[in-house]
Design a protein around this motif. Structure first.
Motif, PDB file in Angstrom:
ATOM      1  N   LEU A 264      -5.570   0.918  -4.341  1.00  0.00           N
ATOM      2  CA  LEU A 264      -4.388   1.275  -3.552  1.00  0.00           C
ATOM      3  C   LEU A 264      -3.280   0.248  -3.733  1.00  0.00           C
ATOM      4  N   ARG A 265      -3.649  -1.023  -3.773  1.00  0.00           N
ATOM      5  CA  ARG A 265      -2.665  -2.095  -4.004  1.00  0.00           C
ATOM      6  C   ARG A 265      -1.992  -1.937  -5.372  1.00  0.00           C
TER       7      ARG A 265
ATOM      8  N   SER B 231      -2.890   6.572  -5.331  1.00  0.00           N
ATOM      9  CA  SER B 231      -2.742   7.196  -4.014  1.00  0.00           C
ATOM     10  C   SER B 231      -3.640   8.421  -3.833  1.00  0.00           C
TER      11      SER B 231
ATOM     12  N   PHE C  91       0.832  -1.193   0.000  1.00  0.00           N
ATOM     13  CA  PHE C  91       0.000   0.000   0.000  1.00  0.00           C
ATOM     14  C   PHE C  91       0.874   1.253   0.000  1.00  0.00           C
TER      15      PHE C  91
ATOM     16  N   LEU D 221      -9.453  -0.494  -1.993  1.00  0.00           N
ATOM     17  CA  LEU D 221      -8.281  -1.234  -1.527  1.00  0.00           C
ATOM     18  C   LEU D 221      -7.518  -1.866  -2.687  1.00  0.00           C
TER      19      LEU D 221
END
Length: 313
Positions: free
Chosen positions: A238-239, A243, A17, A235
């Motif tokens: 983000l992975r 950002s 992350f 999620l």
């Protein structure tokens, strides 16, 4: 034990992350644009001030769309005139065309956003254009804005599913998004306008941009929570290296042109997750919860945020 006594989530960092996430708060604009009852400008101004006080540094304030189409935001000039701008806080405004840009120049706006479609049908219904010709409408807006030292963000709607066309091919999204970036948009926000995206779709679309040479730093994600997937999809993004995440205080929102769209990803739900992962974001969760509980009272209904409902009791 009550929810507030439980305190903040336990910080357990996980690999893969980003260290920090920029929260692009859309509640004052996207969150309120579909309200049936007009929200007084004084309430909107206090909402913006409370959000800034909670540490959010990008607050999408309003829109210069014609009042006929979005009457809730007909007070754009009045709001901007009364806005107490803070150092270090950006207040972007949505601009649909050159007439809207003229209003932005007159109001002294320094950050704007344009709103394009990834599908043919939505371009026709929302922009009275086609998937291809819409870009001709945006090019003079972007060029004039950048020449005038105004930063331009590009929104791309219907990136994952369209209520008339169904699932949208990733290649189609990438092609449309690159045209916005190539014409000078500093960032591209990928919108799941009706909230149908799945985790695999998100990975496929972002992978398509990577293959096309677009860095993840140029992208943001904007998920609606129609099927409860907004946070899960965030999620995944983000992975993948994104950002910047769009969210709305209290989960406010919808789309006046897409009846099936429900609220945006709630800012408080996002912050709770980021805190749990140890990801920096700069927002104060307690103040956000207080703000959204206050706004829910003004709107006369409970907040859509699960975190607000847990902590505001």
């Amino acid at each position: 034990m009550g929810a507030r006594e439980l305190g903040l989530p336990a910080k357990t960092p996980a690999e893969g992350f980003p260290d920090r996430v920029t929260i692009w708060e859309v509640g004052p604009r996207d969150g309120l644009q579909n309200e049936k009852e007009i929200v007084p400008v004084e309430v909107k101004l206090e909402f913006l001030d409370r959000l800034a006080d909670a540490g959010l540094t990008t607050l999408e304030a309003t829109s210069f769309v014609h009042p006929k189409w979005v009457p809730q935001l007909a007070d754009a000039e009045q709001l901007l005139e009364g806005l107490k701008q803070r150092d270090g806080v950006r207040y972007p405004v949505l601009v649909p065309n050159e007439r809207g840009l003229d209003r932005a120049f007159a109001a002294g706006v320094k950050h704007i956003a344009i709103f394009a479609s990834a599908t043919e049908t939505f371009a026709q219904r929302n922009l009275n254009s086609t998937l291809d010709t819409q870009f001709g409408m945006f090019e003079p807006v972007v060029s004039r804005a950048t020449e005038g030292d105004i930063e331009v963000r590009g929104y791309l709607s219907m990136c994952f599913g369209d209520p008339w066309e169904g699932p949208v091919p990733a290649s189609q999204v990438v092609a449309a998004g690159k045209r916005l970036l190539d014409m000078g948009c500093s960032q591209l926000s990928l919108g799941d306008t009706i909230g149908v995206a799945t985790a695999g779709q998100v990975e496929a679309v972002l992978g398509g941009f990577t293959a096309a040479g677009v860095p993840m730093s140029a992208l943001a994600v904007h998920f609606h929570d129609t099927y409860g997937q907004a946070l899960a999809n965030t999620l995944v993004a983000l992975r993948c290296g994104v950002s910047t995440v769009d969210s709305s205080a209290g989960g406010l929102g919808g789309c006046p042109y897409a009846e099936s769209a429900t609220g945006n990803l709630a800012t408080e739900d996002l912050v709770w997750t980021l805190d749990g992962l140890g990801i920096e974001h700069g927002a104060d969760l307690d103040k956000l919860v207080e703000t959204s509980a206050w706004m829910a009272g003004k709107l006369g209904r409970p907040s859509a945020s699960r975190v607000v409902n847990a902590l505001a009791r």
